[in-house]
Design a protein around this motif. Sequence first.
Motif, PDB file in Angstrom:
ATOM      1  N   ALA A  24      -2.481   9.659  12.408  1.00  0.00           N
ATOM      2  CA  ALA A  24      -1.458   9.731  13.451  1.00  0.00           C
ATOM      3  C   ALA A  24      -0.273  10.593  13.048  1.00  0.00           C
ATOM      4  CB  ALA A  24      -0.992   8.325  13.792  1.00  0.00           C
ATOM      5  N   GLY A  25       0.036  10.636  11.769  1.00  0.00           N
ATOM      6  CA  GLY A  25       1.221  11.372  11.348  1.00  0.00           C
ATOM      7  C   GLY A  25       2.460  10.513  11.546  1.00  0.00           C
ATOM      8  N   ALA A  26       3.568  11.039  11.091  1.00  0.00           N
ATOM      9  CA  ALA A  26       4.806  10.250  11.098  1.00  0.00           C
ATOM     10  C   ALA A  26       5.375  10.140  12.497  1.00  0.00           C
ATOM     11  CB  ALA A  26       5.827  10.886  10.156  1.00  0.00           C
TER      12      ALA A  26
ATOM     13  N   HIS B 264      -7.227   1.974   5.346  1.00  0.00           N
ATOM     14  CA  HIS B 264      -7.225   2.968   4.261  1.00  0.00           C
ATOM     15  C   HIS B 264      -6.058   3.945   4.459  1.00  0.00           C
ATOM     16  CE1 HIS B 264      -8.803   5.641   1.217  1.00  0.00           C
ATOM     17  NE2 HIS B 264      -8.712   6.643   2.078  1.00  0.00           N
ATOM     18  N   ARG B 265      -5.917   4.420   5.694  1.00  0.00           N
ATOM     19  CA  ARG B 265      -4.811   5.341   5.971  1.00  0.00           C
ATOM     20  C   ARG B 265      -3.465   4.648   5.826  1.00  0.00           C
ATOM     21  NH1 ARG B 265      -7.138   8.306  11.421  1.00  0.00           N
ATOM     22  NH2 ARG B 265      -8.828   9.434  10.397  1.00  0.00           N
ATOM     23  N   ALA B 266      -3.416   3.385   6.267  1.00  0.00           N
ATOM     24  CA  ALA B 266      -2.150   2.640   6.178  1.00  0.00           C
ATOM     25  C   ALA B 266      -1.701   2.527   4.720  1.00  0.00           C
ATOM     26  CB  ALA B 266      -2.318   1.255   6.803  1.00  0.00           C
ATOM     27  N   ARG B 267      -2.650   2.229   3.844  1.00  0.00           N
ATOM     28  CA  ARG B 267      -2.302   2.136   2.412  1.00  0.00           C
ATOM     29  C   ARG B 267      -1.796   3.488   1.903  1.00  0.00           C
ATOM     30  NH1 ARG B 267      -7.018  -1.176   2.220  1.00  0.00           N
ATOM     31  NH2 ARG B 267      -6.522  -3.322   1.629  1.00  0.00           N
ATOM     32  N   GLU B 268      -2.458   4.564   2.335  1.00  0.00           N
ATOM     33  CA  GLU B 268      -2.018   5.902   1.898  1.00  0.00           C
ATOM     34  C   GLU B 268      -0.623   6.211   2.426  1.00  0.00           C
ATOM     35  OE1 GLU B 268      -6.169   8.379   1.304  1.00  0.00           O
ATOM     36  OE2 GLU B 268      -5.000   8.737   3.121  1.00  0.00           O
ATOM     37  N   HIS B 269      -0.371   5.863   3.709  1.00  0.00           N
ATOM     38  CA  HIS B 269       0.966   6.120   4.273  1.00  0.00           C
ATOM     39  C   HIS B 269       2.021   5.318   3.520  1.00  0.00           C
ATOM     40  CE1 HIS B 269      -0.894   8.386   7.392  1.00  0.00           C
ATOM     41  NE2 HIS B 269      -1.211   7.394   8.199  1.00  0.00           N
TER      42      HIS B 269
ATOM     43  N   ALA C 177       1.921   4.284   0.395  1.00  0.00           N
ATOM     44  CA  ALA C 177       2.148   4.888  -0.922  1.00  0.00           C
ATOM     45  C   ALA C 177       2.998   6.144  -0.785  1.00  0.00           C
ATOM     46  CB  ALA C 177       0.805   5.207  -1.578  1.00  0.00           C
ATOM     47  N   ALA C 178       2.695   6.949   0.239  1.00  0.00           N
ATOM     48  CA  ALA C 178       3.463   8.184   0.439  1.00  0.00           C
ATOM     49  C   ALA C 178       4.922   7.890   0.758  1.00  0.00           C
ATOM     50  CB  ALA C 178       2.834   9.003   1.575  1.00  0.00           C
ATOM     51  N   ALA C 179       5.149   6.737   1.403  1.00  0.00           N
ATOM     52  CA  ALA C 179       6.526   6.357   1.755  1.00  0.00           C
ATOM     53  C   ALA C 179       7.217   5.619   0.611  1.00  0.00           C
ATOM     54  CB  ALA C 179       6.513   5.475   3.003  1.00  0.00           C
ATOM     55  N   GLY C 180       6.494   5.417  -0.502  1.00  0.00           N
ATOM     56  CA  GLY C 180       7.086   4.719  -1.645  1.00  0.00           C
ATOM     57  C   GLY C 180       7.158   3.214  -1.445  1.00  0.00           C
ATOM     58  N   VAL C 181       6.404   2.707  -0.456  1.00  0.00           N
ATOM     59  CA  VAL C 181       6.390   1.257  -0.200  1.00  0.00           C
ATOM     60  C   VAL C 181       5.172   0.687  -0.933  1.00  0.00           C
ATOM     61  CG1 VAL C 181       6.229  -0.534   1.571  1.00  0.00           C
ATOM     62  CG2 VAL C 181       7.562   1.543   2.009  1.00  0.00           C
ATOM     63  N   THR C 182       5.397   0.232  -2.149  1.00  0.00           N
ATOM     64  CA  THR C 182       4.285  -0.195  -2.999  1.00  0.00           C
ATOM     65  C   THR C 182       4.157  -1.712  -3.087  1.00  0.00           C
ATOM     66  OG1 THR C 182       5.745   0.002  -4.903  1.00  0.00           O
ATOM     67  CG2 THR C 182       4.339   1.904  -4.406  1.00  0.00           C
ATOM     68  N   THR C 183       5.132  -2.434  -2.560  1.00  0.00           N
ATOM     69  CA  THR C 183       5.059  -3.899  -2.542  1.00  0.00           C
ATOM     70  C   THR C 183       5.469  -4.385  -1.157  1.00  0.00           C
ATOM     71  OG1 THR C 183       7.345  -4.141  -3.271  1.00  0.00           O
ATOM     72  CG2 THR C 183       5.652  -4.105  -4.998  1.00  0.00           C
TER      73      THR C 183
ATOM     74  N   GLY D 173      -3.157  -6.228  14.238  1.00  0.00           N
ATOM     75  CA  GLY D 173      -3.663  -4.959  14.761  1.00  0.00           C
ATOM     76  C   GLY D 173      -2.737  -3.842  14.313  1.00  0.00           C
ATOM     77  N   CYS D 174      -2.549  -3.740  12.987  1.00  0.00           N
ATOM     78  CA  CYS D 174      -1.495  -2.871  12.418  1.00  0.00           C
ATOM     79  C   CYS D 174      -1.830  -1.395  12.487  1.00  0.00           C
ATOM     80  CB  CYS D 174      -1.218  -3.280  10.981  1.00  0.00           C
ATOM     81  SG  CYS D 174      -2.640  -3.063   9.871  1.00  0.00           S
ATOM     82  N   GLY D 175      -3.088  -1.049  12.760  1.00  0.00           N
ATOM     83  CA  GLY D 175      -3.447   0.364  12.824  1.00  0.00           C
ATOM     84  C   GLY D 175      -3.132   1.070  11.508  1.00  0.00           C
ATOM     85  N   GLU D 176      -2.511   2.234  11.610  1.00  0.00           N
ATOM     86  CA  GLU D 176      -2.215   3.020  10.404  1.00  0.00           C
ATOM     87  C   GLU D 176      -0.928   2.584   9.718  1.00  0.00           C
ATOM     88  OE1 GLU D 176      -2.831   7.235  10.795  1.00  0.00           O
ATOM     89  OE2 GLU D 176      -4.399   6.936  12.290  1.00  0.00           O
ATOM     90  N   GLY D 177      -0.341   1.490  10.168  1.00  0.00           N
ATOM     91  CA  GLY D 177       0.659   0.810   9.361  1.00  0.00           C
ATOM     92  C   GLY D 177       2.116   1.168   9.573  1.00  0.00           C
ATOM     93  N   ALA D 178       2.440   1.946  10.598  1.00  0.00           N
ATOM     94  CA  ALA D 178       3.833   2.394  10.753  1.00  0.00           C
ATOM     95  C   ALA D 178       4.808   1.214  10.810  1.00  0.00           C
ATOM     96  CB  ALA D 178       3.970   3.254  12.012  1.00  0.00           C
ATOM     97  N   GLU D 179       4.435   0.185  11.566  1.00  0.00           N
ATOM     98  CA  GLU D 179       5.352  -0.959  11.727  1.00  0.00           C
ATOM     99  C   GLU D 179       5.409  -1.796  10.445  1.00  0.00           C
ATOM    100  OE1 GLU D 179       3.151  -0.032  14.195  1.00  0.00           O
ATOM    101  OE2 GLU D 179       4.797   0.892  15.319  1.00  0.00           O
ATOM    102  N   ALA D 180       4.243  -2.056   9.848  1.00  0.00           N
ATOM    103  CA  ALA D 180       4.205  -2.862   8.619  1.00  0.00           C
ATOM    104  C   ALA D 180       5.005  -2.182   7.511  1.00  0.00           C
ATOM    105  CB  ALA D 180       2.758  -3.079   8.185  1.00  0.00           C
TER     106      ALA D 180
END
Length: 211
Positions: A20-22, A73-78, A80-86, A45-52
């Motif tokens: 989806a992109g940012a 999988h994409r949500a985890r990558e997003h 990590a890219a956002a520096g949200v590791t916990t 239903g978090c999808g690619e994780g923008a809200e989470a």
Amino acid sequence: MSETFDKAYWDEHYDAHAPAGAGGPNPYLLAASRDLTPGTALDAGCGEGAEAIWLAAHGWQVTAVDIADTALHRAREHAAAAGVTTGIDWIQADLTTWTPAEERFDLVCSHYVHPAAAPGDLFRRLAAAVAPGGTLLLVGHHPSDHHTATTPEAHVEIGELAAVLDPGRWDIAVAGDGSRVMSHGGREIPLHDTVLQARRRGQAAGGRLGR
Ligand SMILES: C[S@@+](CC[C@H](N)C(=O)[O-])C[C@H]1O[C@@H](n2cnc3c(N)ncnc32)[C@H](O)[C@@H]1O
């Protein structure tokens, strides 16, 4: 055309579409959480994780559930890219059978999940997962939404959402429709949404109140 929104549908959906992109988190979530003290949150239903990811970045301890492996999988990558590791527990599960613990979360949100079966049952379980003093936010596609015009199975009316709440136990903050523009894959897509935001009556655990 009729669609069955099962796991195969969502797996194919994500495999067929680029990430989806940012686009940023859903504006209804931004509005609903503005005055809340961060606690535990469920994004159904978090999808690619923008809200989470946004919630975790703002101090929430998030459980993020989706049926589609590629989305997670994409949500985890997003993240990590956002520096949200916990702060986010990603769970692959079917929300039509996965049942969250009752009165567990300070915030339960779900955006456009339109499950394959029995949406009322799902919304009822999500409402039951809200802790006393907590907030429920349900967002769906309004029947007049142009973007989903060919898939009326994805639509939800406010009456269907509000029907899952016992009026004696909830204070409804928002119940109606709204319009917004979603950025997706470099495109701007106008959406017409059905939105229900409500607070479960009762004292939050530990006496925590909204800010
Ligand atoms: C339209 S997308 C919305 C994603 C995200 N909430 C957003 O607003 O961008 C719907 C999401 O719900 C998920 N979903 C649909 N049915 C589900 C089910 N039964 N259990 C878990 N997730 C489901 C899909 O995989 C998909 O990621």
